[in-house]
Scaffold this motif. Structure first.
Motif, PDB file in Angstrom:
ATOM      1  N   LYS A 140      44.688  41.804  34.302  1.00 31.20           N
ATOM      2  CA  LYS A 140      43.684  40.998  34.996  1.00 31.20           C
ATOM      3  C   LYS A 140      42.526  40.639  34.074  1.00 31.20           C
ATOM      4  O   LYS A 140      41.983  39.538  34.143  1.00 31.20           O
ATOM      5  CB  LYS A 140      43.163  41.752  36.221  1.00 31.20           C
ATOM      6  CG  LYS A 140      44.188  41.889  37.335  1.00 31.20           C
ATOM      7  CD  LYS A 140      43.587  42.582  38.547  1.00 31.20           C
ATOM      8  CE  LYS A 140      44.615  42.690  39.675  1.00 31.20           C
ATOM      9  NZ  LYS A 140      44.040  43.367  40.868  1.00 31.20           N
ATOM     10  N   GLU A 141      42.156  41.579  33.193  1.00 28.68           N
ATOM     11  CA  GLU A 141      41.052  41.315  32.271  1.00 28.68           C
ATOM     12  C   GLU A 141      41.443  40.255  31.253  1.00 28.68           C
ATOM     13  O   GLU A 141      40.656  39.366  30.922  1.00 28.68           O
ATOM     14  CB  GLU A 141      40.638  42.610  31.564  1.00 28.68           C
ATOM     15  CG  GLU A 141      39.420  42.479  30.666  1.00 28.68           C
ATOM     16  CD  GLU A 141      38.136  42.184  31.417  1.00 28.68           C
ATOM     17  OE1 GLU A 141      37.108  41.919  30.753  1.00 28.68           O
ATOM     18  OE2 GLU A 141      38.142  42.222  32.664  1.00 28.68           O
ATOM     19  N   ARG A 144      41.355  36.915  32.990  1.00 27.07           N
ATOM     20  CA  ARG A 144      39.987  36.457  33.243  1.00 27.07           C
ATOM     21  C   ARG A 144      39.409  35.780  32.002  1.00 27.07           C
ATOM     22  O   ARG A 144      38.813  34.692  32.095  1.00 27.07           O
ATOM     23  CB  ARG A 144      39.097  37.638  33.652  1.00 27.07           C
ATOM     24  CG  ARG A 144      37.642  37.243  33.927  1.00 27.07           C
ATOM     25  CD  ARG A 144      36.787  38.454  34.172  1.00 27.07           C
ATOM     26  NE  ARG A 144      36.649  39.280  32.983  1.00 27.07           N
ATOM     27  CZ  ARG A 144      35.808  39.026  31.983  1.00 27.07           C
ATOM     28  NH1 ARG A 144      35.043  37.938  32.018  1.00 27.07           N
ATOM     29  NH2 ARG A 144      35.740  39.840  30.941  1.00 27.07           N
ATOM     30  N   ARG A 147      41.027  32.374  31.312  1.00 27.87           N
ATOM     31  CA  ARG A 147      40.478  31.324  32.184  1.00 27.87           C
ATOM     32  C   ARG A 147      39.134  30.829  31.669  1.00 27.87           C
ATOM     33  O   ARG A 147      38.837  29.626  31.698  1.00 27.87           O
ATOM     34  CB  ARG A 147      40.347  31.854  33.616  1.00 27.87           C
ATOM     35  CG  ARG A 147      41.662  31.952  34.371  1.00 27.87           C
ATOM     36  CD  ARG A 147      41.435  32.146  35.841  1.00 27.87           C
ATOM     37  NE  ARG A 147      40.820  33.445  36.127  1.00 27.87           N
ATOM     38  CZ  ARG A 147      41.505  34.536  36.425  1.00 27.87           C
ATOM     39  NH1 ARG A 147      42.826  34.506  36.476  1.00 27.87           N
ATOM     40  NH2 ARG A 147      40.882  35.674  36.670  1.00 27.87           N
TER      41      ARG A 147
END
Length: 213
Positions: A140-141, A144, A147
């Motif tokens: 997820k990091e 992130r 993005r």
């Protein structure tokens, strides 16, 4: 009009190229790479960017999984002259987070300085493959930060990306190591720290490093 490009070895493809053409050329380049895989000696050399471009080399350092990590990078012009360097300890992070954070920070600084034709280069193949949409991230990091990077890229007029082996990314690597020394983010403009001056000269003079197997 924004013109975004992706660099594969010495070829730059506008992102508007038909996917079939891009795929065919990628396959050809991959076959050429495999053909030379068993060479007795390989060169790992930093190249100057095109006239009017700034080349951003980045690196992330993490001593072990979820330990303190550091990031760093360097921006140089088409003559190989030092424009800017940065280093920062980012706390506990994986190596992939450190590499992505180093790339993101470099792009942010480039935009802040009004540089809009950027050639990004790093020794983390996974990060380069992210730009080529050839890898799927699960963290997820990681996602992130990717993005956030993709928000920055459309702000550039020209964009290029390439992979380089560690031997050709020595200056960025030294900046990443410097990040461990400081409690606050560091930025050097025009005057690089002593630790990288010799490496900068070697790169500007196109010194070839030969590694024998």
């Amino acid at each position: 009009m924004i013109r975004r490009c992706v660099k594969l070895h010495q070829i730059i493809f506008p992102t508007s190229y038909p996917e079939m053409i891009r795929s065919c050329v990628k396959t050809s380049l991959r076959l050429l790479t495999q053909r030379n895989h068993h060479s007795n000696a390989s060169s790992f050399v930093w190249e100057k960017p095109y006239s009017g471009w700034i080349k951003l080399n980045f690196d992330g350092a993490s001593k072990c999984k979820f330990s303190n990590a550091s990031i760093g990078g360097v921006c140089r012009d088409h003559e190989g002259l030092f424009m800017l360097g940065y280093a920062e300890c980012i706390g506990r992070a994986t190596s992939s987070v450190a590499e992505l954070a180093a790339c993101k920070r470099g792009l942010e600084l480039a935009l802040q300085n009004g540089w809009h034709s950027i050639w990004v280069e790093g020794d983390a193949k996974t990060v380069v493959d992210v730009f080529m949409n050839e890898v799927r991230l699960k963290s997820k990091e990681d996602l992130r930060i990717v993005r956030e990077i993709r928000v920055l890229i459309p702000q550039l007029n020209d964009f290029s990306v390439s992979h380089i082996y560690r031997q050709g990314n020595r200056v960025a690597h030294e900046f990443a190591k410097l990040g461990y020394r400081y409690q606050k983010p560091q930025i050097w403009r025009n005057n690089p720290p002593n630790e990288v001056q010799r490496l900068l000269r070697h790169d500007a003079e196109a010194e070839v490093i030969i590694l024998k197997k």
